[in-house]
Design a protein around this motif. Structure first.
Motif, PDB file in Angstrom:
ATOM      1  N   VAL A  64      -3.393  -7.069  -2.244  1.00 37.52           N
ATOM      2  CA  VAL A  64      -3.655  -6.799  -0.827  1.00 37.52           C
ATOM      3  C   VAL A  64      -4.823  -7.653  -0.343  1.00 37.52           C
ATOM      4  O   VAL A  64      -4.763  -8.283   0.725  1.00 37.52           O
ATOM      5  N   SER A  97      -7.896   5.099   3.196  1.00 42.72           N
ATOM      6  CA  SER A  97      -7.079   4.844   4.387  1.00 42.72           C
ATOM      7  C   SER A  97      -7.373   5.902   5.443  1.00 42.72           C
ATOM      8  O   SER A  97      -7.560   7.081   5.123  1.00 42.72           O
ATOM      9  N   HIS A 152     -10.014   2.329  -2.817  1.00 37.30           N
ATOM     10  CA  HIS A 152      -9.275   2.242  -1.558  1.00 37.30           C
ATOM     11  C   HIS A 152      -9.355   3.550  -0.782  1.00 37.30           C
ATOM     12  O   HIS A 152      -9.296   4.641  -1.352  1.00 37.30           O
ATOM     13  N   GLU A 174      -7.310   0.251   6.736  1.00 39.65           N
ATOM     14  CA  GLU A 174      -7.452   0.294   5.279  1.00 39.65           C
ATOM     15  C   GLU A 174      -8.830  -0.233   4.884  1.00 39.65           C
ATOM     16  O   GLU A 174      -9.240  -1.312   5.327  1.00 39.65           O
ATOM     17  N   LEU A 212       0.802  -1.222   0.000  1.00 44.61           N
ATOM     18  CA  LEU A 212       0.000   0.000   0.000  1.00 44.61           C
ATOM     19  C   LEU A 212       0.835   1.272   0.000  1.00 44.61           C
ATOM     20  O   LEU A 212       0.296   2.365  -0.159  1.00 44.61           O
ATOM     21  N   LEU A 227     -12.131  -1.896  -7.927  1.00 44.23           N
ATOM     22  CA  LEU A 227     -11.655  -1.771  -6.553  1.00 44.23           C
ATOM     23  C   LEU A 227     -11.349  -0.318  -6.226  1.00 44.23           C
ATOM     24  O   LEU A 227     -10.794   0.422  -7.061  1.00 44.23           O
ATOM     25  N   LEU A 252      -4.259  -3.437  -5.300  1.00 41.21           N
ATOM     26  CA  LEU A 252      -5.312  -3.724  -4.324  1.00 41.21           C
ATOM     27  C   LEU A 252      -5.759  -5.179  -4.381  1.00 41.21           C
ATOM     28  O   LEU A 252      -6.127  -5.766  -3.350  1.00 41.21           O
ATOM     29  N   LYS A 253      -5.705  -5.761  -5.556  1.00 39.68           N
ATOM     30  CA  LYS A 253      -6.086  -7.172  -5.684  1.00 39.68           C
ATOM     31  C   LYS A 253      -5.138  -8.046  -4.882  1.00 39.68           C
ATOM     32  O   LYS A 253      -5.565  -8.985  -4.204  1.00 39.68           O
ATOM     33  N   ILE A 309     -11.075  -1.227   1.626  1.00 41.51           N
ATOM     34  CA  ILE A 309     -11.087  -1.502   0.188  1.00 41.51           C
ATOM     35  C   ILE A 309     -12.477  -2.000  -0.175  1.00 41.51           C
ATOM     36  O   ILE A 309     -12.985  -2.956   0.420  1.00 41.51           O
ATOM     37  N   GLN A 317     -15.082  -3.369  -3.196  1.00 33.72           N
ATOM     38  CA  GLN A 317     -15.251  -3.889  -4.542  1.00 33.72           C
ATOM     39  C   GLN A 317     -16.685  -3.643  -4.961  1.00 33.72           C
ATOM     40  O   GLN A 317     -17.624  -4.151  -4.350  1.00 33.72           O
TER      41      GLN A 317
END
Length: 464
Positions: free
Chosen positions: A91, A154, A152, A140, A81, A150, A88-89, A142, A144
């Motif tokens: 993660v 934080s 994100h 975090e 990150l 995706l 992201l996939k 995320i 979908q």
């Protein structure tokens, strides 16, 4: 051989600090980052190869996983990150592997028969999948979207965790039913604003939200999050999964409304067991709940009080096929396997014994239980990862969907909720939506409008 690999993982783990410290000053930062990512991935891949050896070893090795190996997963996600355009996939996949490994470690079992959400080809289009990952300094989020894109977000952990602690403190209070609603609304709204509002534009207008929750977030019913006007439950049906991996979801067929119902309505020897949850009493109104479930199933077998013994339960499950198993008894979910228990009449059943009780059936028919309902259970107070026990029970049962309560609830309101829930299932409503409708019935009833009555019900697994 496997011990050497463990030590190799440990050396990778120790090396992560030197890599991280190089980043601000190194002239070859990009190269160092790539090397660090390669080392982390290698360490985690090595771990996957030796999982069976760890799980069959002594408790010290399992503790080693929790204290030394788990941080490798989390530090790998942190490093991923840091990139200006993070993968992201990857993660999500690492978090998925961590959550699954945690459960296997908790159960002391081999590989679980679970499928990743992204491997399900025909997901309902009206859904959003929300990952909330605790990386110590940051939380975090995320999401979908239904088009599988995706997104994100934080947030600093310290401005979230205080609200989590405040909310858990209230929800796990024995006097929850009398707590001022504002004590729940304030942290619920703060968590909505910090975790959901920033990604709300990527969510469907209605449908199902599937949450993959980490650490203490697992003990909070996401339905309770509040936007200042409405609860999340009023807009969405809600399901939780373990690391975005579940048993293949499918609706409960109307032809499979056959239930095994087990309940304790009077004092039993198990209440005196030293491993029983503290301060529990008999559940006299469990009889009413039994009658309601009976009335909404095509056929059922009931084990009430003295008939609800571990040998009888094992006997019935092994020789009959019950798509629905409904258990109304005291129970407790904990991150300690020995304190994750259900009470039969004769004894306390901990999760390891629960596995043995059901193992013969699962080996011959992995899909034997479509719906497991655990009524009158509670999470261990002060244990922020106690719902690991709930996921463990679901996995041990081989259940496609598990519904359980996060705290000990009122008998009358629970009977009403179960009546509405099973009524919805008979009308072909998906499980998560049937639970939502039943919760809304309680919420809109002035007698049961307090969170204590409608909020503790959690659905784990298939929402269909």
């Amino acid at each position: 051989m496997w011990l050497r690999k463990l030590l190799n993982i440990k050396s990778h783990s120790d090396s992560r600090i030197s890599f991280a410290n190089q980043f601000p000053l190194s002239t070859s930062r990009e190269k160092s980052a790539k090397e660090a990512l390669t080392m982390y991935k290698s360490a985690i891949d090595n771990l996957a190869h030796i999982r069976d050896s760890i799980l069959s070893s002594n408790i010290d090795i399992q503790l080693f996983f929790q204290q030394e190996v788990e941080p490798v997963y989390r530090d790998y996600m942190k490093l991923l990150l840091k990139d200006s355009n993070p993968n992201l996939k990857e993660v999500i996949q690492i978090n998925e592997r961590l959550q699954t490994a945690q459960l296997e470690n908790f159960l002391n079992c081999g590989k679980l028969d679970l499928i990743a959400l992204n491997d399900i080809p025909d997901l309902n289009s009206a859904y959003g999948i929300i990952h909330i990952i605790d990386l110590d300094e940051t939380i975090e989020v995320i999401v979908q979207s239904s088009d599988r894109s995706l997104h994100h977000y934080s947030v600093e952990a310290n401005i979230v965790k205080d609200n989590v602690s405040d909310l858990l403190w209230s929800l796990q209070d024995q006097k929850l039913a009398t707590i001022d609603v504002q004590q729940i609304l304030l942290p619920s709204q703060a968590l909505y604003e910090k975790l959901i509002a920033p990604i709300a534009s990527y969510l469907p207008a209605s449908g199902t939200l599937i949450f993959i929750l980490d650490k203490s977030f697992q003990s909070i019913p996401m339905s309770i999050l509040y936007d200042g006007k409405n609860y999340l439950l009023e807009q969405y049906s809600i399901a939780a999964t373990l690391g975005s991996r579940i048993r293949y979801p499918k609706p409960l067929s109307k032809k499979r409304f056959t239930a095994l119902i087990a309940a304790l309505s009077k004092p039993s020897p198990s209440l005196l067991d030293r491993n029983a949850p503290k301060g529990v009493r008999s559940l006299p109104k469990a009889k009413e709940e039994v009658k309601d479930v009976q009335s909404h199933t095509q056929s059922s077998l009931t084990l009430l009080d003295e008939k609800f013994t571990t040998p009888r339960l094992e006997q019935e499950i092994s020789k009959n096929n019950f798509p629905i198993v409904h258990i109304s008894t005291h129970g407790q979910f904990s991150s300690d396997p020995l304190k994750t228990v259900l009470l039969a009449y004769d004894k306390v059943i901990n999760i390891r014994e629960f596995d043995k009780l059901l193992k013969g059936k699962i080996q011959t028919d992995a899909d034997a239980i479509e719906l497991l309902v655990l009524s009158a259970c509670q999470t261990a107070k002060g244990n922020k990862r106690s719902t690991l026990g709930m996921a463990g029970v679901a996995a041990q049962a081989g259940a496609r969907t598990t519904i359980a309560t996060l705290w000990l609830v009122d008998a009358d309101s629970t009977a009403l909720l179960m009546e509405e829930f099973y009524k919805g299932l008979k009308n072909g409503i998906p499980k998560a939506e049937a639970l939502r409708v039943a919760q809304l019935v309680l919420m809109k009833n002035p007698k049961y409008a307090h969170h204590y009555y409608w909020a503790p019900f959690l659905l784990v697994g298939s929402w269909l």
